[in-house]
Write a protein that holds these residues in place. Structure first.
Motif, PDB file in Angstrom:
ATOM      1  N   PRO A  31       0.839  -1.201   0.000  1.00  0.00           N
ATOM      2  CA  PRO A  31       0.000   0.000   0.000  1.00  0.00           C
ATOM      3  C   PRO A  31       0.875   1.253   0.000  1.00  0.00           C
ATOM      4  CG  PRO A  31       0.131  -0.901   2.204  1.00  0.00           C
ATOM      5  CD  PRO A  31       0.880  -1.855   1.310  1.00  0.00           C
ATOM      6  N   PRO A  32       0.268   2.433  -0.051  1.00  0.00           N
ATOM      7  CA  PRO A  32       1.050   3.677  -0.041  1.00  0.00           C
ATOM      8  C   PRO A  32       1.899   3.821   1.214  1.00  0.00           C
ATOM      9  CG  PRO A  32      -1.206   4.092  -0.741  1.00  0.00           C
ATOM     10  CD  PRO A  32      -1.170   2.684  -0.230  1.00  0.00           C
ATOM     11  N   ARG A  33       2.949   4.645   1.115  1.00  0.00           N
ATOM     12  CA  ARG A  33       3.871   4.847   2.226  1.00  0.00           C
ATOM     13  C   ARG A  33       3.458   6.042   3.081  1.00  0.00           C
ATOM     14  NH1 ARG A  33       4.553   1.407  -1.468  1.00  0.00           N
ATOM     15  NH2 ARG A  33       6.621   0.936  -2.317  1.00  0.00           N
ATOM     16  N   THR A  34       3.722   5.912   4.371  1.00  0.00           N
ATOM     17  CA  THR A  34       3.558   7.014   5.308  1.00  0.00           C
ATOM     18  C   THR A  34       4.944   7.452   5.774  1.00  0.00           C
ATOM     19  OG1 THR A  34       1.381   6.320   6.118  1.00  0.00           O
ATOM     20  CG2 THR A  34       2.706   7.692   7.584  1.00  0.00           C
ATOM     21  N   PRO A  35       5.335   8.696   5.539  1.00  0.00           N
ATOM     22  CA  PRO A  35       6.660   9.151   5.962  1.00  0.00           C
ATOM     23  C   PRO A  35       6.830   9.068   7.482  1.00  0.00           C
ATOM     24  CG  PRO A  35       5.711  10.672   4.366  1.00  0.00           C
ATOM     25  CD  PRO A  35       4.611   9.734   4.773  1.00  0.00           C
ATOM     26  N   VAL A  36       8.002   8.666   7.919  1.00  0.00           N
ATOM     27  CA  VAL A  36       8.294   8.619   9.344  1.00  0.00           C
ATOM     28  C   VAL A  36       8.208  10.025   9.944  1.00  0.00           C
ATOM     29  CG1 VAL A  36      10.089   8.126  11.056  1.00  0.00           C
ATOM     30  CG2 VAL A  36       9.699   6.540   9.155  1.00  0.00           C
ATOM     31  N   ALA A  37       8.626  11.014   9.175  1.00  0.00           N
ATOM     32  CA  ALA A  37       8.561  12.401   9.669  1.00  0.00           C
ATOM     33  C   ALA A  37       7.136  12.801  10.031  1.00  0.00           C
ATOM     34  CB  ALA A  37       9.121  13.351   8.605  1.00  0.00           C
ATOM     35  N   ASP A  38       6.154  12.309   9.276  1.00  0.00           N
ATOM     36  CA  ASP A  38       4.757  12.603   9.587  1.00  0.00           C
ATOM     37  C   ASP A  38       4.339  11.964  10.907  1.00  0.00           C
ATOM     38  OD1 ASP A  38       4.761  13.930   7.205  1.00  0.00           O
ATOM     39  OD2 ASP A  38       3.320  12.608   6.195  1.00  0.00           O
ATOM     40  N   ALA A  59       5.026   1.237   4.720  1.00  0.00           N
ATOM     41  CA  ALA A  59       3.811   0.967   3.956  1.00  0.00           C
ATOM     42  C   ALA A  59       2.646   0.789   4.927  1.00  0.00           C
ATOM     43  CB  ALA A  59       3.991  -0.286   3.106  1.00  0.00           C
ATOM     44  N   VAL A  60       1.573   1.539   4.709  1.00  0.00           N
ATOM     45  CA  VAL A  60       0.429   1.500   5.626  1.00  0.00           C
ATOM     46  C   VAL A  60      -0.851   1.225   4.841  1.00  0.00           C
ATOM     47  CG1 VAL A  60      -0.932   2.771   7.310  1.00  0.00           C
ATOM     48  CG2 VAL A  60       1.545   3.081   7.231  1.00  0.00           C
ATOM     49  N   ALA A  61      -1.477   0.102   5.154  1.00  0.00           N
ATOM     50  CA  ALA A  61      -2.725  -0.265   4.487  1.00  0.00           C
ATOM     51  C   ALA A  61      -3.869   0.603   4.985  1.00  0.00           C
ATOM     52  CB  ALA A  61      -3.036  -1.735   4.729  1.00  0.00           C
ATOM     53  N   GLN A  62      -4.833   0.818   4.136  1.00  0.00           N
ATOM     54  CA  GLN A  62      -6.046   1.535   4.526  1.00  0.00           C
ATOM     55  C   GLN A  62      -7.071   0.518   5.005  1.00  0.00           C
ATOM     56  OE1 GLN A  62      -5.857   4.910   4.616  1.00  0.00           O
ATOM     57  NE2 GLN A  62      -3.740   4.475   4.018  1.00  0.00           N
ATOM     58  N   ARG A 336      14.275   0.651   3.846  1.00  0.00           N
ATOM     59  CA  ARG A 336      14.081   1.726   4.812  1.00  0.00           C
ATOM     60  C   ARG A 336      12.873   2.591   4.461  1.00  0.00           C
ATOM     61  NH1 ARG A 336      18.784   6.250   3.777  1.00  0.00           N
ATOM     62  NH2 ARG A 336      18.104   6.783   5.888  1.00  0.00           N
ATOM     63  N   GLY A 337      12.333   2.396   3.286  1.00  0.00           N
ATOM     64  CA  GLY A 337      11.114   3.095   2.890  1.00  0.00           C
ATOM     65  C   GLY A 337       9.884   2.213   2.932  1.00  0.00           C
ATOM     66  N   ILE A 338      10.040   0.955   3.406  1.00  0.00           N
ATOM     67  CA  ILE A 338       8.935  -0.012   3.394  1.00  0.00           C
ATOM     68  C   ILE A 338       8.510  -0.406   4.800  1.00  0.00           C
ATOM     69  CG2 ILE A 338       8.209  -2.305   2.613  1.00  0.00           C
ATOM     70  CD1 ILE A 338       8.694  -0.223   0.384  1.00  0.00           C
ATOM     71  N   GLY A 339       9.473  -0.700   5.667  1.00  0.00           N
ATOM     72  CA  GLY A 339       9.182  -1.200   7.000  1.00  0.00           C
ATOM     73  C   GLY A 339       9.244  -2.715   7.060  1.00  0.00           C
ATOM     74  N   HIS A 340       9.218  -3.224   8.280  1.00  0.00           N
ATOM     75  CA  HIS A 340       9.287  -4.669   8.505  1.00  0.00           C
ATOM     76  C   HIS A 340       7.947  -5.305   8.154  1.00  0.00           C
ATOM     77  CE1 HIS A 340      10.263  -8.504  10.101  1.00  0.00           C
ATOM     78  NE2 HIS A 340       9.688  -8.354  11.286  1.00  0.00           N
ATOM     79  N   LEU A 341       7.943  -6.188   7.175  1.00  0.00           N
ATOM     80  CA  LEU A 341       6.712  -6.797   6.670  1.00  0.00           C
ATOM     81  C   LEU A 341       6.353  -8.093   7.384  1.00  0.00           C
ATOM     82  CD1 LEU A 341       7.300  -6.243   2.831  1.00  0.00           C
ATOM     83  CD2 LEU A 341       5.874  -4.877   4.375  1.00  0.00           C
ATOM     84  N   GLY A 342       6.785  -8.235   8.625  1.00  0.00           N
ATOM     85  CA  GLY A 342       6.477  -9.462   9.353  1.00  0.00           C
ATOM     86  C   GLY A 342       7.218 -10.638   8.758  1.00  0.00           C
ATOM     87  N   ALA A 343       6.480 -11.586   8.186  1.00  0.00           N
ATOM     88  CA  ALA A 343       7.084 -12.793   7.625  1.00  0.00           C
ATOM     89  C   ALA A 343       7.591 -12.608   6.197  1.00  0.00           C
ATOM     90  CB  ALA A 343       6.055 -13.926   7.644  1.00  0.00           C
ATOM     91  N   GLY A 344       7.378 -11.429   5.605  1.00  0.00           N
ATOM     92  CA  GLY A 344       7.606 -11.287   4.169  1.00  0.00           C
ATOM     93  C   GLY A 344       8.831 -10.537   3.712  1.00  0.00           C
ATOM     94  N   ASP A 345       9.734 -10.135   4.620  1.00  0.00           N
ATOM     95  CA  ASP A 345      10.871  -9.309   4.208  1.00  0.00           C
ATOM     96  C   ASP A 345      11.727  -9.957   3.121  1.00  0.00           C
ATOM     97  OD1 ASP A 345      10.073  -7.451   6.057  1.00  0.00           O
ATOM     98  OD2 ASP A 345      11.705  -7.831   7.471  1.00  0.00           O
ATOM     99  N   GLN A 346      11.990 -11.237   3.260  1.00  0.00           N
ATOM    100  CA  GLN A 346      12.930 -11.894   2.341  1.00  0.00           C
ATOM    101  C   GLN A 346      12.352 -12.010   0.930  1.00  0.00           C
ATOM    102  OE1 GLN A 346      12.291 -12.953   5.551  1.00  0.00           O
ATOM    103  NE2 GLN A 346      14.180 -11.897   6.141  1.00  0.00           N
ATOM    104  N   ILE A 347      11.097 -12.404   0.822  1.00  0.00           N
ATOM    105  CA  ILE A 347      10.475 -12.493  -0.503  1.00  0.00           C
ATOM    106  C   ILE A 347      10.375 -11.111  -1.121  1.00  0.00           C
ATOM    107  CG2 ILE A 347       8.419 -13.178  -1.790  1.00  0.00           C
ATOM    108  CD1 ILE A 347       7.867 -15.258   0.371  1.00  0.00           C
ATOM    109  N   ALA A 348       9.990 -10.120  -0.311  1.00  0.00           N
ATOM    110  CA  ALA A 348       9.855  -8.760  -0.830  1.00  0.00           C
ATOM    111  C   ALA A 348      11.193  -8.215  -1.307  1.00  0.00           C
ATOM    112  CB  ALA A 348       9.267  -7.846   0.245  1.00  0.00           C
ATOM    113  N   GLY A 349      12.236  -8.417  -0.525  1.00  0.00           N
ATOM    114  CA  GLY A 349      13.547  -7.916  -0.903  1.00  0.00           C
ATOM    115  C   GLY A 349      14.073  -8.569  -2.163  1.00  0.00           C
ATOM    116  N   PHE A 350      13.867  -9.878  -2.275  1.00  0.00           N
ATOM    117  CA  PHE A 350      14.310 -10.584  -3.479  1.00  0.00           C
ATOM    118  C   PHE A 350      13.532 -10.106  -4.695  1.00  0.00           C
ATOM    119  CE2 PHE A 350      14.026 -14.345  -6.342  1.00  0.00           C
ATOM    120  CZ  PHE A 350      15.373 -14.428  -6.683  1.00  0.00           C
TER     121      PHE A 350
END
Length: 403
Positions: A31-38, A59-62, A336-350
């Motif tokens: 989903p769209p990203r929410t800036p950490v600064a916000d 990334a923050v889901a609605q 650093r623009g996505i966040g920790h996706l729980g179980a999905g970091d490795q698939i997402a990064g690849f």
């Protein structure tokens, strides 16, 4: 998983995955990203902590349910693998055929239907939207539409890698009589929503992002192959995410919001920190060493690393400094623009590395993962070719860019 029996001295013997266990497709839906600064400006996140993490956005889901995001990624991954998904779109939000934020164009090719998928695995970290319900079956209905086994996995942040091990074992058993090929669909999906989870504070040093990922593995065809894979458990550390709380009768019986720092503090009050660090490090080292040994390579041979989407301080301490990995050889500038996706970091990064054109034939990629329990996993993946749906040239480096 992928380890055979015991060797000399009781040490688990390592057996390399069969050379035809391949990755046929991958995808991520974000989903769209929410800036950490916000978040800092809104008082949701401490400014000093935000600076220490080095994170730029998450990334923050609605309204998207976690399993639906997994299903969207699955439909793209199946298309990229050459299989036509036969699932029924839930109608919940935007379908992956209309919006897939994975950095590439879904493959076309000759779609042969989803009958070749012989196992579906869905891993998750947090609440999937319903109680006493089977999210893996939702993914199957929405993305595949066949009748093979569909199984849900836990293992928290290591769920995706645990699923990879189960998928490899399933494929190594070989196709049944009359089957030309077997394929496994592995998905992850999470949405870290209040009131139960605070993506900025529930696990200080790690900011959590929402999204779904998918991987299609094949016993015959694919653009990459699994060269080595290992998982090592340290069950004596399971209390670090349990603390001193008694067992509850229902979710959130003791705390209305997940607080991993409180659990860790309770655990370390009765356990010596040096011993905890030593046990954790030994398991992590063992997983990496076994995977590399199965692949017949060393860390010096590796081109890129896919690591957990942790804050910079944690990432440096747990991975970069420990293994001598240069930051630019990882997916940090993207994660650093996505966040920790729980179980999905490795698939997402690849998927990011492949879709962006950052990998080519012959490149070696190491995936590292850790999950509460604790379990550590490591995989060595070799690129055989650049898939047709990937970019032909890697994009220019851009801080926090998300393909």
């Amino acid at each position: 998983m992928t380890e055979a029996g015991a060797g000399a001295g009781g040490t688990p013997a390592v057996e390399s995955p069969a050379p035809d266990i391949r990755i046929a497709g991958c995808a991520v839906w974000l989903p769209p990203r929410t800036p950490v600064a916000d978040a800092v400006a809104a008082g949701l996140c401490d400014e000093a902590l935000a600076t220490a993490t080095g994170m730029l956005s998450v990334a923050v889901a609605q309204d998207e349910p976690a399993p639906e995001m997994a299903a969207r990624a699955a439909r793209t991954a199946l298309e990229r693998s050459g299989l036509r998904h036969a699932g029924t779109d839930s109608g919940s939000g935007t379908g992956s055929d209309r919006e897939s934020r994975s950095g590439g164009v879904p493959g076309s090719g000759d779609a042969s239907g989803s009958g070749d998928v012989s196992l579906i695995l869905h891993a998750s970290f947090f609440y999937q939207g319903h109680d006493l319900w089977a999210p893996a079956s939702y993914v199957q209905r929405a993305a595949v539409g066949n009748r093979c086994p569909a199984i849900e996995l836990g293992q928290v942040s290591n769920g995706g890698m645990a699923g990879l091990g189960l998928a490899v074992d399933h494929l190594r058993a070989g196709p049944a009589a009359g089957e030309p090929d077997r394929r496994v669909l592995l998905t992850t999906g999470d949405a870290f929503r209040p009131p139960g989870f605070d993506r900025w504070r529930s696990d200080s040093g790690t900011f959590y992002g929402d999204g779904g990922t998918a991987l299609v593995l094949s016993s015959a065809e694919g653009f990459a192959r699994i060269r080595g894979l290992a998982t090592v458990s340290v069950p004596e550390l399971e209390g670090m995410h349990r603390g001193d709380d008694p067992f509850g009768h229902a979710p959130f019986s003791h705390r209305p919001v997940v607080d991993l720092d409180a659990c860790k503090k309770d655990f370390l009050a009765t356990h010596r920190v040096p011993q905890v660090i030593a046990a954790s490090g030994a398991a992590q080292d063992a997983a990496v060493e076994r995977a590399l040994a199965a692949a017949g390579v060393t860390l010096a041979d590796v081109d890129r690393f896919v690591l957990p989407h942790l804050g910079r301080k944690r990432l440096r301490a747990g991975h970069l400094a420990r293994f001598g990995i240069a930051e630019e050889r990882t997916t940090w500038e993207w994660s650093r623009g996505i966040g920790h996706l729980g179980a999905g970091d490795q698939i997402a990064g690849f998927d990011h590395l492949v879709a962006s054109g950052s990998l080519g034939a012959g490149d070696l990629v190491v995936w590292m993962s850790v999950g509460a329990g604790f379990t550590y996993s490591c995989a060595v993946v070799e690129m055989l070719e650049r898939p047709a749906w990937a970019a032909t040239t890697p994009p220019p480096t851009s801080v926090g860019g998300a393909a």
